[in-house]
Design an enzyme around this catalytic site. Structure first.
Site, mmCIF file in Angstrom:
data_model
loop_
_atom_site.group_PDB
_atom_site.id
_atom_site.type_symbol
_atom_site.label_atom_id
_atom_site.label_comp_id
_atom_site.label_asym_id
_atom_site.label_seq_id
_atom_site.Cartn_x
_atom_site.Cartn_y
_atom_site.Cartn_z
ATOM 1 N N ASP A 15 0.811 -1.227 0.000
ATOM 2 C CA ASP A 15 0.000 0.000 0.000
ATOM 3 C C ASP A 15 0.840 1.271 0.000
ATOM 4 O OD1 ASP A 15 -2.203 -1.666 0.077
ATOM 5 O OD2 ASP A 15 -2.338 -1.588 2.268
ATOM 6 N N LYS A 49 1.921 2.152 -5.037
ATOM 7 C CA LYS A 49 2.533 1.615 -6.267
ATOM 8 C C LYS A 49 1.633 1.875 -7.467
ATOM 9 C CE LYS A 49 2.517 -2.384 -4.310
ATOM 10 N NZ LYS A 49 2.112 -2.020 -2.944
ATOM 11 N N GLY A 80 -4.480 -4.273 -3.890
ATOM 12 C CA GLY A 80 -5.461 -3.225 -4.164
ATOM 13 C C GLY A 80 -4.676 -1.987 -4.534
ATOM 14 N N GLN A 112 2.069 -6.028 -3.254
ATOM 15 C CA GLN A 112 2.524 -6.125 -1.866
ATOM 16 C C GLN A 112 3.841 -5.334 -1.707
ATOM 17 O OE1 GLN A 112 1.489 -9.504 -3.357
ATOM 18 N NE2 GLN A 112 -0.475 -8.624 -2.841
ATOM 19 N N THR A 137 -8.440 -3.236 -0.423
ATOM 20 C CA THR A 137 -9.054 -4.526 -0.735
ATOM 21 C C THR A 137 -10.072 -4.927 0.318
ATOM 22 O OG1 THR A 137 -7.136 -5.260 -1.979
ATOM 23 C CG2 THR A 137 -8.562 -6.985 -1.163
ATOM 24 N N VAL A 192 2.260 14.090 -3.356
ATOM 25 C CA VAL A 192 1.735 15.137 -2.471
ATOM 26 C C VAL A 192 0.202 15.121 -2.424
ATOM 27 C CG1 VAL A 192 3.752 16.644 -2.639
ATOM 28 C CG2 VAL A 192 1.905 16.874 -4.333
HETATM 29 P P1 GDP Z 1 -0.708 0.375 -3.545
HETATM 30 O O1 GDP Z 1 -1.319 -0.896 -3.099
HETATM 31 O O2 GDP Z 1 0.753 0.444 -3.280
HETATM 32 O O3 GDP Z 1 -1.017 0.716 -4.983
HETATM 33 O O4 GDP Z 1 -1.372 1.532 -2.653
HETATM 34 P P2 GDP Z 1 -2.933 1.680 -2.264
HETATM 35 O O5 GDP Z 1 -3.673 2.166 -3.459
HETATM 36 O O6 GDP Z 1 -3.416 0.451 -1.598
HETATM 37 O O7 GDP Z 1 -2.856 2.778 -1.138
HETATM 38 C C1 GDP Z 1 -2.417 4.070 -1.379
HETATM 39 C C2 GDP Z 1 -3.538 5.057 -1.004
HETATM 40 O O8 GDP Z 1 -3.008 6.371 -0.885
HETATM 41 C C3 GDP Z 1 -4.615 5.166 -2.062
HETATM 42 O O9 GDP Z 1 -5.839 5.443 -1.428
HETATM 43 C C4 GDP Z 1 -4.167 6.346 -2.914
HETATM 44 O O10 GDP Z 1 -5.244 7.001 -3.564
HETATM 45 C C5 GDP Z 1 -3.572 7.234 -1.870
HETATM 46 N N1 GDP Z 1 -2.424 8.047 -2.327
HETATM 47 C C6 GDP Z 1 -1.483 7.724 -3.245
HETATM 48 N N2 GDP Z 1 -0.516 8.672 -3.297
HETATM 49 C C7 GDP Z 1 -0.854 9.600 -2.378
HETATM 50 C C8 GDP Z 1 -0.240 10.801 -1.932
HETATM 51 O O11 GDP Z 1 0.840 11.195 -2.385
HETATM 52 N N3 GDP Z 1 -0.906 11.514 -0.959
HETATM 53 C C9 GDP Z 1 -2.083 11.095 -0.436
HETATM 54 N N4 GDP Z 1 -2.652 11.833 0.521
HETATM 55 N N5 GDP Z 1 -2.683 9.956 -0.822
HETATM 56 C C10 GDP Z 1 -2.068 9.209 -1.776
HETATM 57 P P1 IMO Z 2 -0.870 -4.139 -2.283
HETATM 58 O O1 IMO Z 2 -0.403 -4.690 -3.600
HETATM 59 C C1 IMO Z 2 -0.968 -4.573 2.037
HETATM 60 C C2 IMO Z 2 -1.037 -8.662 3.601
HETATM 61 C C3 IMO Z 2 -2.295 -9.085 4.324
HETATM 62 C C4 IMO Z 2 -1.710 -10.074 5.317
HETATM 63 C C5 IMO Z 2 -0.606 -10.755 4.506
HETATM 64 C C6 IMO Z 2 -1.019 -12.084 3.872
HETATM 65 O O2 IMO Z 2 -2.147 -3.407 -2.345
HETATM 66 O O3 IMO Z 2 0.227 -3.378 -1.627
HETATM 67 P P2 IMO Z 2 -2.546 -12.659 1.776
HETATM 68 O O4 IMO Z 2 -3.992 -12.387 1.528
HETATM 69 O O5 IMO Z 2 -1.630 -12.075 0.764
HETATM 70 O O6 IMO Z 2 -2.261 -14.119 2.010
HETATM 71 O O7 IMO Z 2 -2.246 -11.930 3.186
HETATM 72 O O8 IMO Z 2 -0.264 -9.838 3.477
HETATM 73 N N1 IMO Z 2 -1.256 -8.127 2.249
HETATM 74 C C7 IMO Z 2 -1.192 -6.834 1.925
HETATM 75 N N2 IMO Z 2 -1.009 -5.747 2.690
HETATM 76 N N3 IMO Z 2 -1.064 -4.432 0.710
HETATM 77 C C8 IMO Z 2 -1.225 -5.516 -0.077
HETATM 78 O O9 IMO Z 2 -1.204 -5.450 -1.432
HETATM 79 C C9 IMO Z 2 -1.336 -6.783 0.528
HETATM 80 N N4 IMO Z 2 -1.505 -8.031 0.052
HETATM 81 C C10 IMO Z 2 -1.446 -8.844 1.109
HETATM 82 O O10 IMO Z 2 -2.905 -7.999 4.963
HETATM 83 O O11 IMO Z 2 -1.089 -9.380 6.382
HETATM 84 MG MG MG Z 3 -2.892 -1.569 -1.863
#
Ligand code: GDP
Ligand code: IMO
Ligand code: MG
Length: 412
Positions: free
Chosen positions: A13, A16, A40, A210, A286, A400
């Site tokens: 999270d 990416k 997600g 991840q 997710t 940002v």
């Molecule tokens: P990923 O799994 O690495 O793609 O990250 P996620 O999408 O799960 O989580 C990142 C969250 O932060 C999402 O809700 C994005 O919309 C939000 N986000 C991404 N970049 C920024 C940022 O620079 N600032 C803020 N405030 N939110 C961001």
């Molecule tokens: P993105 O790509 C954050 C975590 C789960 C749990 C562990 C194992 O959005 O960064 P799983 O369902 O993979 O067997 O769960 O890994 N986990 C994540 N945490 N971002 C993710 O994906 C994750 N995918 C799995 O919360 O701790």
């Molecule tokens: Mg994510």
């Protein structure tokens, strides 16, 4: 042959999805090589907010082909649902290629995850990803290539129903055969296609899912996911040699979060953590679960760099730190009284690690409006420089805000 890997440097999270989407404007191909719908990845642009679980974030750009390589655990129901959601946002249909060697997540994999208790014990995303990879290693998985043979699909489902129970095999088999008919022309040899694109000088982005600390081997085992989440996953899950990867971009939040169980040295269960959770809207993309929050952990980030050899860092969500009187960063651990820069393999040892913090000056004002480094307050620039210096990797992208335009490209 510019191959670019975008790798989570923390526990997932890190944003990416946003970084990949930003870079993919000029890319020809975007490849997911690991994980499945446990990911997600959020993209926010003028079409709205897309929460992607399987579709590569770069493939939202017409002209950038999306590839699900063999290392992806593919849930066909999730993929179809996701395509429907993207269509509802009036986005062009992504141009997808699905590896014939990718393993399928089937409905019983979710059942197994609940029955075995791994969902509760590890705090997994309950998407059946772990059990699907287990079947793959146990050599009883079903791959996309198998879908062309309806008898084999039915036999496979009947065998699984006898072994696991809890579901009726024939309707599932029929749906898989329907899926095959819909996607037949998009199932193929992903590895060769990627290799050819690289050989032709195309830009290929490898989108990690991840993060490094959730890697099956390098992460905080057993509180990890079941795939290869680092740059090495490019060879593991796409069959592409890492010498093809010119840029390795580590994506790190300006602080740290984690969902699910497992050690997290800089976790703050007090008001500071709550402030980060609210400010950063830290709820899972997710599962909707609140994410655990804490300060940036440079010991963990340096460890991630040693594994991935990042050529660049993308430091995201810097805006979330705005308005704090001071910003803390963990510069070392103290384990059993001794100061160390080691990220221990033993989670018991990691659980005993006490962070050694350094406090940096905070900044005020809305950095979301910043469009270049010069627009940032001096203390924010200092924070970025401190992180780059501490890890030994230049920060080339700064987040940002959540929208795609809220990205500062500060060059290489
Ligand atoms: P990923 O799994 O690495 O793609 O990250 P996620 O999408 O799960 O989580 C990142 C969250 O932060 C999402 O809700 C994005 O919309 C939000 N986000 C991404 N970049 C920024 C940022 O620079 N600032 C803020 N405030 N939110 C961001
Ligand atoms: P993105 O790509 C954050 C975590 C789960 C749990 C562990 C194992 O959005 O960064 P799983 O369902 O993979 O067997 O769960 O890994 N986990 C994540 N945490 N971002 C993710 O994906 C994750 N995918 C799995 O919360 O701790
Ligand atoms: Mg994510």
């Amino acid at each position: 042959m510019p191959g670019i890997a975008v790798i989570g440097a923390q526990w997932g999270d890190e944003a990416k999805g946003k970084v990949v989407h930003f870079l993919a404007r000029d890319a020809d191909m975007c490849v997911r090589f690991n994980g499945g719908p446990n990911a997600g990845h959020t993209v926010e642009d003028d079409h709205g907010t897309a929460r992607l679980h399987l579709v590569p974030a770069g493939a939202l750009h017409p002209g950038c082909r999306g590839v699900l390589a063999h290392g992806v655990a593919l849930d066909p129901w999730v993929l179809e649902q996701e395509l429907a959601e993207l269509a509802a946002q009036r986005r062009p249909e992504p141009d997808l290629l699905l590896s014939e060697r990718a393993h399928l997540i089937l409905p019983h994999h979710r059942l197994i995850e609940e029955q075995e208790g791994t969902a509760g014990r590890l705090g997994t995303t309950r998407r059946g990803v772990g059990p699907a990879y287990e079947d793959r290693a146990a050599r009883r998985g079903l791959r996309l290539a198998d879908l062309a043979d309806p008898d084999l699909v039915r036999e496979h489902l009947h065998e699984a129903a006898r072994r696991v129970g809890g579901f009726t095999p024939d309707p599932i088999a029929s749906e898989l055969i329907r899926f095959q008919n819909r996607f037949a022309d998009r199932i193929g040899d992903a590895r060769s296609t990627i290799e050819q694109a690289l050989a032709a000088g195309k830009t290929v982005i490898f989108e990690g899912a991840q993060g490094t600390l959730l890697d099956l081997d390098f992460g905080t085992y057993p509180y990890v996911t079941s795939s290869s989440t680092t740059v090495h996953g490019v060879s593991w899950g796409a069959g592409i040699h890492t010498d093809r990867v010119e840029r390795v971009i580590g994506v790190a939040k300006a602080y740290t979060t984690r969902v699910g169980e497992g050690p997290f040295p800089t976790e703050d269960r007090g008001p500071a953590g709550e402030r980060l959770r609210q400010g950063g809207a830290e709820f899972g993309a997710t599962t909707g679960r609140p994410r655990r929050c804490g300060w940036l952990d440079l010991v963990a980030l340096r460890y991630a760099h040693r594994i991935n050899r990042f050529t660049e860092l993308a430091l995201t969500k810097l805006d979330v730190l705005s308005g704090l009187p001071e910003v803390r960063v963990c510069v070392a651990y103290r384990i059993d009284g001794a100061r160390t820069d080691r990220f221990p393999a033993s989670i018991r040892e990691l659980a005993r690690a006490e962070p050694v913090y350094e406090a940096l000056p905070g900044w005020r004002g809305d950095v979301r409006k910043a469009r270049s480094l010069a627009d940032l307050p001096a203390a924010a620039r200092h924070y970025v420089a401190f992180v780059a210096d501490a890890v030994g990797v230049p920060v080339t992208l700064i987040g940002v805000g959540p929208h795609e335009v809220d990205t500062l490209n500060v060059g290489r």
